[in-house]
Design a protein around this motif. Structure first.
Motif, short mmCIF file in Angstrom:
data_model
loop_
_atom_site.label_atom_id
_atom_site.label_comp_id
_atom_site.label_asym_id
_atom_site.label_seq_id
_atom_site.Cartn_x
_atom_site.Cartn_y
_atom_site.Cartn_z
N MET A 1 -92.46 45.51 20.06
CA MET A 1 -92.89 46.88 19.84
C MET A 1 -93.09 47.61 21.15
SD MET A 1 -95.71 49.03 20.02
CE MET A 1 -97.06 47.86 20.17
N LEU A 2 -93.70 46.93 22.13
CA LEU A 2 -93.92 47.55 23.43
C LEU A 2 -92.59 47.89 24.11
CD1 LEU A 2 -96.88 45.46 24.93
CD2 LEU A 2 -96.96 47.72 23.87
N SER A 3 -91.61 47.02 23.96
CA SER A 3 -90.30 47.28 24.55
C SER A 3 -89.65 48.50 23.90
CB SER A 3 -89.41 46.05 24.39
OG SER A 3 -88.15 46.28 24.99
N ILE A 4 -89.74 48.60 22.59
CA ILE A 4 -89.20 49.76 21.89
C ILE A 4 -89.87 51.04 22.38
CG2 ILE A 4 -89.04 50.91 19.64
CD1 ILE A 4 -88.74 48.14 18.37
N ALA A 5 -91.20 50.99 22.49
CA ALA A 5 -91.95 52.16 22.94
C ALA A 5 -91.61 52.53 24.38
CB ALA A 5 -93.45 51.90 22.80
N ALA A 6 -91.41 51.53 25.24
CA ALA A 6 -91.11 51.81 26.64
C ALA A 6 -89.75 52.48 26.79
CB ALA A 6 -91.16 50.52 27.44
N TRP A 7 -88.75 51.97 26.08
CA TRP A 7 -87.42 52.59 26.15
C TRP A 7 -87.43 53.96 25.51
CZ3 TRP A 7 -83.61 51.46 29.24
CH2 TRP A 7 -83.53 50.18 29.78
N ARG A 8 -88.18 54.11 24.45
CA ARG A 8 -88.33 55.43 23.82
C ARG A 8 -89.00 56.41 24.77
NH1 ARG A 8 -92.00 57.89 20.02
NH2 ARG A 8 -90.86 59.18 18.49
N ALA A 9 -90.00 55.93 25.52
CA ALA A 9 -90.69 56.78 26.50
C ALA A 9 -89.74 57.22 27.61
CB ALA A 9 -91.88 56.03 27.09
N LEU A 10 -88.89 56.29 28.06
CA LEU A 10 -87.92 56.64 29.10
C LEU A 10 -86.95 57.70 28.60
CD1 LEU A 10 -87.05 55.89 31.99
CD2 LEU A 10 -85.48 54.23 30.98
N TYR A 11 -86.53 57.59 27.34
CA TYR A 11 -85.65 58.60 26.76
C TYR A 11 -86.36 59.94 26.66
CZ TYR A 11 -82.92 61.06 23.21
OH TYR A 11 -82.21 61.99 22.52
N GLU A 12 -87.62 59.93 26.20
CA GLU A 12 -88.37 61.18 26.07
C GLU A 12 -88.68 61.79 27.43
OE1 GLU A 12 -91.70 61.53 23.62
OE2 GLU A 12 -90.59 61.20 21.76
N LEU A 13 -88.88 60.97 28.43
CA LEU A 13 -89.11 61.49 29.77
C LEU A 13 -87.91 62.32 30.24
CD1 LEU A 13 -91.12 61.40 32.21
CD2 LEU A 13 -89.73 59.50 33.09
N TRP A 14 -86.75 61.95 29.80
CA TRP A 14 -85.52 62.67 30.15
C TRP A 14 -85.32 63.90 29.26
CZ3 TRP A 14 -80.43 61.37 27.50
CH2 TRP A 14 -79.41 62.21 27.96
N ARG A 15 -85.55 63.74 27.94
CA ARG A 15 -85.23 64.80 27.01
C ARG A 15 -86.35 65.82 26.83
NH1 ARG A 15 -80.64 66.37 26.16
NH2 ARG A 15 -81.21 67.11 24.07
N ARG A 16 -87.59 65.36 26.70
CA ARG A 16 -88.72 66.28 26.52
C ARG A 16 -89.96 65.66 27.13
NH1 ARG A 16 -89.66 66.17 19.96
NH2 ARG A 16 -89.74 63.93 19.69
N PRO A 17 -90.12 65.79 28.41
CA PRO A 17 -91.18 65.07 29.13
C PRO A 17 -92.59 65.50 28.77
CG PRO A 17 -90.09 66.64 30.56
CD PRO A 17 -89.28 66.59 29.31
N PHE A 18 -92.79 66.73 28.27
CA PHE A 18 -94.15 67.22 28.05
C PHE A 18 -94.55 67.21 26.58
CE2 PHE A 18 -92.38 69.86 31.64
CZ PHE A 18 -92.83 68.98 32.62
N HIS A 19 -93.72 66.64 25.74
CA HIS A 19 -94.04 66.59 24.31
C HIS A 19 -95.16 65.58 24.06
CE1 HIS A 19 -93.58 66.71 20.00
NE2 HIS A 19 -93.36 65.41 19.97
N TRP A 20 -96.16 65.99 23.31
CA TRP A 20 -97.34 65.16 23.04
C TRP A 20 -97.32 64.74 21.58
CZ3 TRP A 20 -101.91 64.60 26.36
CH2 TRP A 20 -102.92 63.85 25.77
#
Length: 253
Positions: free
Chosen positions: A198-217
């Motif tokens: 689960m942590l790995s999924i979240a980490a890769w998802r975070a990296l994707y979001e950092l690129w696509r929408r970094p300020f989305h909460w």
């Protein structure tokens, strides 16, 4: 060295430099450090590091929290995604000027901070691939049957790292369960591989979001179990958020 008591008076504090921070501050102290990064989605990480760089000490006190962790898988992934994305933002912002970071924190503390970021981010990102390669080498390779001296040295190193990593992961959890009288839940430790996945999924998802929408909460709702309203989530796609953009400029992201 200024003490964190200057910020919080005599209130009980439960905090670490990077992960968690007390939610109440004296406005003078916040003004002194320039407040926090309003665009960071894990603002306590940024604020903790700002305090440390400004000369404040952050201490951990023996305390406990009754806040409930997310009870649904999708909510848990979204929460951890936000945390990972905030740590990535904190790392990028505070390491823009590495020499200044070392001057503010000192060499030993700066290295410790970088090590925490490296382990906390690269571990979940690369851990599954390294574990898969090690498993393959153990079954089909020469990991457990080295011949040359160099192979023996590498195999010994990898095996020691694997054993030490497992111990460092399980032992603190087991000790915490024993201290809190939760040993009846020790079978839950068998689910650690799922937790790491689960942590790995979240980490890769975070990296994707950092690129696509970094300020989305992505907000996290707590207390569902206590209210008896937990419902199983269906068709959860951990890479697709169901939250609306926090800022107008993100609507087209």
């Amino acid at each position: 060295m200024r003490q964190l008591s200057q910020i919080a008076g005599r209130e009980t504090i439960s905090a670490t430099c990077i992960s968690y921070i007390i939610p109440h501050f004296r406005i003078e102290a916040l003004r002194d450090i320039g407040f926090w990064d309003a665009f960071n989605v894990t603002e306590d990480a940024d604020l903790g590091l700002r305090l440390a760089r400004a000369g404040f000490e952050v201490r951990t006190f023996a305390s406990q929290t009754f806040e409930e962790a997310p009870a649904a898988f999708g909510a848990l992934v979204r929460q951890r995604t936000r945390w990972f994305k905030g740590w990535m933002q904190t790392f990028i912002v505070h390491c823009r000027r590495p020499m200044r970071l070392f001057v503010d924190l000192g060499s030993r503390r700066a290295i410790a901070v970088l090590a925490m970021f490296a382990s906390g981010l690269f571990g979940p990102l690369l851990g599954p691939f390294l574990a898969a390669r090690m498993t393959y080498d153990a079954i089909f390779g020469a990991l457990l049957t080295p011949v040359a001296p160099f192979e023996i040295a590498l195999s010994t190193l990898w095996c020691c790292l694997a054993i030490a990593g497992a111990i460092s992961l399980i032992l603190p959890l087991a000790m915490g369960m024993r201290r809190r009288g939760l040993t009846r839940f020790r079978r839950a430790l068998l689910h650690l591989p799922l937790w790491l996945t689960m942590l790995s999924i979240a980490a890769w998802r975070a990296l994707y979001e950092l690129w696509r929408r970094p300020f989305h909460w992505e907000k996290t709702e707590h207390g569902l179990t206590a209210r008896g309203v937990v419902a199983a989530e269906k068709d959860v796609d951990p890479f697709v958020s169901r939250e609306e953009p926090l800022f107008d400029q993100e609507a087209g992201a």
